[in-house]
Write a protein that holds these residues in place. Sequence first.
Motif, PDB file in Angstrom:
ATOM      1  N   ASP A  54       0.874  -1.401  -0.025  1.00 56.73           N
ATOM      2  CA  ASP A  54       0.072   0.075  -0.004  1.00 56.73           C
ATOM      3  C   ASP A  54       0.841   1.282  -0.106  1.00 56.73           C
ATOM      4  O   ASP A  54       0.769   2.220  -0.681  1.00 56.73           O
ATOM      5  N   ARG A  55       1.797   1.248   1.011  1.00 57.45           N
ATOM      6  CA  ARG A  55       2.562   2.472   0.933  1.00 57.45           C
ATOM      7  C   ARG A  55       3.546   2.853  -0.286  1.00 57.45           C
ATOM      8  O   ARG A  55       3.761   3.926  -0.582  1.00 57.45           O
ATOM      9  N   ALA A  56       3.792   1.537  -0.923  1.00 59.59           N
ATOM     10  CA  ALA A  56       4.723   1.591  -2.230  1.00 59.59           C
ATOM     11  C   ALA A  56       3.830   2.453  -3.352  1.00 59.59           C
ATOM     12  O   ALA A  56       4.297   3.118  -3.892  1.00 59.59           O
ATOM     13  N   VAL A  57       2.492   1.883  -3.355  1.00 63.46           N
ATOM     14  CA  VAL A  57       1.698   2.552  -4.420  1.00 63.46           C
ATOM     15  C   VAL A  57       1.229   3.835  -4.122  1.00 63.46           C
ATOM     16  O   VAL A  57       1.281   4.963  -4.965  1.00 63.46           O
ATOM     17  N   LEU A  58       1.467   4.264  -2.580  1.00 66.72           N
ATOM     18  CA  LEU A  58       0.965   5.792  -2.356  1.00 66.72           C
ATOM     19  C   LEU A  58       2.003   6.429  -2.687  1.00 66.72           C
ATOM     20  O   LEU A  58       1.989   7.792  -3.034  1.00 66.72           O
ATOM     21  N   LYS A  59       3.428   6.079  -2.587  1.00 66.23           N
ATOM     22  CA  LYS A  59       4.320   6.779  -2.831  1.00 66.23           C
ATOM     23  C   LYS A  59       4.421   7.124  -4.630  1.00 66.23           C
ATOM     24  O   LYS A  59       4.645   8.338  -4.920  1.00 66.23           O
ATOM     25  N   TYR A  60       4.092   6.146  -5.306  1.00 66.51           N
ATOM     26  CA  TYR A  60       4.166   6.662  -6.781  1.00 66.51           C
ATOM     27  C   TYR A  60       2.944   7.562  -7.275  1.00 66.51           C
ATOM     28  O   TYR A  60       2.869   8.388  -8.030  1.00 66.51           O
ATOM     29  N   ARG A  61       1.675   7.401  -6.274  1.00 65.45           N
ATOM     30  CA  ARG A  61       0.527   8.445  -6.498  1.00 65.45           C
ATOM     31  C   ARG A  61       1.109   9.828  -6.259  1.00 65.45           C
ATOM     32  O   ARG A  61       0.752  10.731  -6.763  1.00 65.45           O
ATOM     33  N   THR A  62       1.999   9.775  -4.938  1.00 67.51           N
ATOM     34  CA  THR A  62       2.624  11.045  -4.725  1.00 67.51           C
ATOM     35  C   THR A  62       3.335  11.520  -5.572  1.00 67.51           C
ATOM     36  O   THR A  62       3.363  12.813  -6.029  1.00 67.51           O
TER      37      THR A  62
END
Length: 487
Positions: A54-62
């Motif tokens: 989840d955090r990895a995906v959130l990093k890319y969205r950021t």
Amino acid sequence: MFHDNHANRLRKEILVRVARAFFTDEAADTLNRIPLAMRPKDAKDSSRCCIYKDRAVLKYRTMAALGFGVESESDELKPISEYYADALQREEAAPPVLTVIDVACSACVTSRYSATNACKGCIARSCESVCPKDAIEFRNGKAELNPEKCVNCGLCMQACPYHAIIRIPIPCEEACPVGAISKDETTGREVIDHSKCIYCGKCFRECPFAAITDLSQMIDVLKQLNHGNVVAMVAPSIVGQLPGTLPQLVGALKQVGFADVLEVAEGADETTLHESAEWSEKMAEGARFMTTSCCPAYIETVDKHLPEMKQYVSDTPTPMAYTAAKARTANPDIKTVFIGPCIAKRVEAARNPEVDFVLTFEELGAILVGAGVDVLECAESPLGDRVHVEGRGFAASGGVTAAVQAVAPGNAALQPLLVDGIDRKAINQMRVWANKSCPGNFAEVMSCEGGCIAGPGTLGNPKIALRQLKEFLKDSPSLKTECAVLD
């Protein structure tokens, strides 16, 4: 289709967090902590296998909210704060492209038909009878589809009296009208073919995992506001997107830092006058029909998929182009920012040196929240007095036609057609118009069903926005009346 779901709310939340970080004294640290703040260690709800993914995906969205795609990553350990520093240093706006966050993509199975447990194992076995490839097999009295034989014709689904056979689609591929998104043969995840993409944003809106996103120019605009002399150009479809009145929104934009605010509806009035004159000229010259030119996703469709339509597209510049030209003429040193519902406008802006940046309504909302500006509490700032109902009506499907009909010489001869949303069927229909016959002589083409008020970057429900737009237009003066006086 308008979706107020968790996937779209997630994208908006990240935009707000990025904008809010910009206005803090510790932006770098705040940005680095976005994935942890949104998925803390004790989080009970995870959209993936674990909070770490989840955090990895959130990093890319950021990163996307900062204007960087997955393709930009060369070092997985590079923190978000360094991308932020890069965004502050870049001289040109983030590129106008869509990107797929591969780790967010669920690698959906290929679109197929499947028999559900609703199958009654009936004696008729209509599904088996109509199948041309003998793909229907029965096990324990229930129908099953053999994927090795099935050709996805759908006849079995139509024949089943219990609706026990369903079609399982890939949402993003289903939404794309031009086949620009497809599976990577190696990973099974979706990839975008930019030589086909028309930047309509339909895949972006339909992906249930929010794996497809555009590269935001929000940071590019925010850093320019610190330098001053930035002009906002607000699209007609702004009505119904944010709380408060339009004059209050103008006040809010000035409070955020915009030096001036222009209604793109004034440019739409110019488009109306020039397009109506152009239509009259082309009809006099014997042209079969003419289409509108204001939808950039439609122009991309013509350039990449419908070259036979090119000769029928109006040469009249778009409302954004007219508005930017006016702003630049008044002050050559300004930076111009178009604010609208459309991500394809970024493609148009990249080709127009008079438009520097493009923000969506979602990004505008994020900036206002991040800056702590409440539109409802802002004092009203006066609008220009040269905007008319015709230009403001461009926001909804049929609005361009209504405007041209209002002012076109000899408008009784105008036989309008409306393409309300570009899909595969509409593209085939337009191909017929170009190559064979067209039942009208003026075609308005909008990529989004319902018009710009239903664009991929909108905040509000298009049906509610349309009602508010109609109410707003009641108080707008008419260009038709002015033209009649001038005549």
